[in-house]
Design an enzyme around this catalytic site. Structure first.
Site, short mmCIF file in Angstrom:
data_model
loop_
_atom_site.label_atom_id
_atom_site.label_comp_id
_atom_site.label_asym_id
_atom_site.label_seq_id
_atom_site.Cartn_x
_atom_site.Cartn_y
_atom_site.Cartn_z
CG ASN A 178 -2.04 1.12 1.26
OD1 ASN A 178 -1.75 2.07 1.11
ND2 ASN A 178 -2.94 0.70 1.94
CG ASP A 185 -4.02 -6.69 9.67
OD1 ASP A 185 -4.16 -6.45 8.45
OD2 ASP A 185 -4.79 -7.37 10.25
N GLY A 206 -9.27 4.12 2.13
CA GLY A 206 -10.11 3.16 3.03
C GLY A 206 -11.22 4.17 3.37
CE LYS A 253 -5.18 8.25 8.02
NZ LYS A 253 -5.13 7.42 6.93
CG HIS A 295 -5.53 3.89 12.89
ND1 HIS A 295 -5.86 4.99 12.36
CD2 HIS A 295 -5.48 3.10 11.84
CE1 HIS A 295 -6.24 4.89 11.21
NE2 HIS A 295 -5.87 3.83 10.64
NE ARG A 296 -1.02 3.65 8.25
CZ ARG A 296 -2.50 3.16 8.02
NH1 ARG A 296 -2.90 2.05 8.37
NH2 ARG A 296 -3.27 4.03 7.69
P1 IMP Z 1 -4.84 -3.14 6.43
O1 IMP Z 1 -5.03 -4.41 6.58
O2 IMP Z 1 -3.96 -2.47 7.40
O3 IMP Z 1 -4.44 -2.94 5.29
O4 IMP Z 1 -6.22 -2.62 6.85
C1 IMP Z 1 -7.32 -3.04 6.35
C2 IMP Z 1 -8.40 -2.29 5.87
O5 IMP Z 1 -8.62 -1.24 6.72
C3 IMP Z 1 -7.73 -1.26 4.65
O6 IMP Z 1 -8.06 -2.14 3.56
C4 IMP Z 1 -8.77 -0.14 4.92
O7 IMP Z 1 -10.05 -0.52 4.06
C5 IMP Z 1 -8.96 0.29 6.25
N1 IMP Z 1 -8.03 0.95 6.74
C6 IMP Z 1 -6.56 0.58 7.22
N2 IMP Z 1 -5.98 1.82 7.45
C7 IMP Z 1 -6.91 2.88 7.17
C8 IMP Z 1 -6.98 4.13 7.53
O8 IMP Z 1 -5.84 4.73 8.08
N3 IMP Z 1 -7.74 4.97 7.24
C9 IMP Z 1 -9.00 4.30 6.52
N4 IMP Z 1 -9.10 2.87 6.34
C10 IMP Z 1 -7.97 2.38 6.85
#
Ligand code: IMP
Length: 193
Positions: free
Chosen positions: A10, A68, A149, A171, A176-177
């Protein structure tokens, strides 16, 4: 400069994490490593993050971290949670997921939700975990075009802009991240002292 792999395809996330970790780290993502998609078959965020980091260590013998993330909606009993990426089905788009979420929540009064991120780091063969969380609400309509997302429908507590309306720096400062990655950064910096 210290080189470390971030196990993601990503590019949005890669940019976010490069901005958070700063110029002391050379972050390589999976396309740059030539690594294919890594299966995510665990049923927890921690399990999936670890699975991705372990894959890179086993196949490429590099230090690596992986994250994740899940969006947990209170009125949906924590769904979509660990299944946030494929909420609307295998191969679905971000927009498919957002539309499904808005449809599921139509008319619901309790709009409370949170994003949770777990980061798994494998450094010199040892495993470490870091977690970040941000609370907010799911708006009934999308607002903003930045981010990715579920960003256009997530309004973090204490703010009047959705994640998709905020600039990236704002942001990252509350997300969270961002929170999980700053813990990772502090851990890496402490180790080097
Ligand atoms: P991942 O497994 O970390 O890629 O996250 C799973 C899903 O959560 C992603 O496909 C997004 O749809 C959603 N997601 C993860 N991080 C974000 C964010 O920072 N903003 C909005 N959606 C997120």
């Amino acid at each position: 400069m210290k080189e470390i792999v971030f196990a993601t395809h990503n590019l949005h996330k890669t940019d976010e994490v490069r901005a958070i970790l700063g110029p002391d780290y050379h972050i390589l993502n999976l396309p740059e490593l030539g690594c294919p998609d890594i299966p995510e078959t665990a049923d927890t965020l921690k399990g999936n993050a670890l699975q991705k980091a372990q894959y890179v260590v086993e196949h490429y013998h590099r230090d690596c971290f992986a994250d994740d993330t899940g969006l947990e909606v209170e009125a949906l009993n924590g769904q979509p949670g660990v299944y946030s990426a494929r909420y609307a089905g295998e191969g679905c788009s971000y927009q498919d997921n957002v539309r499904k979420l808005l449809a599921e929540m139509r008319g619901m009064e309790n709009r409370r939700a949170c994003f949770k991120t777990v980061v798994a780091l494998i450094l010199d063969g040892k495993e470490y975990f870091f977690e970040g969380r941000v609370d907010g609400i799911i708006l009934p309509e999308q607002r903003g075009t930045d981010g990715f997302g579920y960003d256009p429908v997530f309004l973090p507590d204490g703010h009047d802009q959705t994640f998709a309306e905020m600039d990236a720096t704002t942001k990252n400062s509350i997300s969270h991240r961002g929170r999980a990655m700053r813990q990772l950064q502090e851990f890496l910096m402490r180790r080097e002292q």
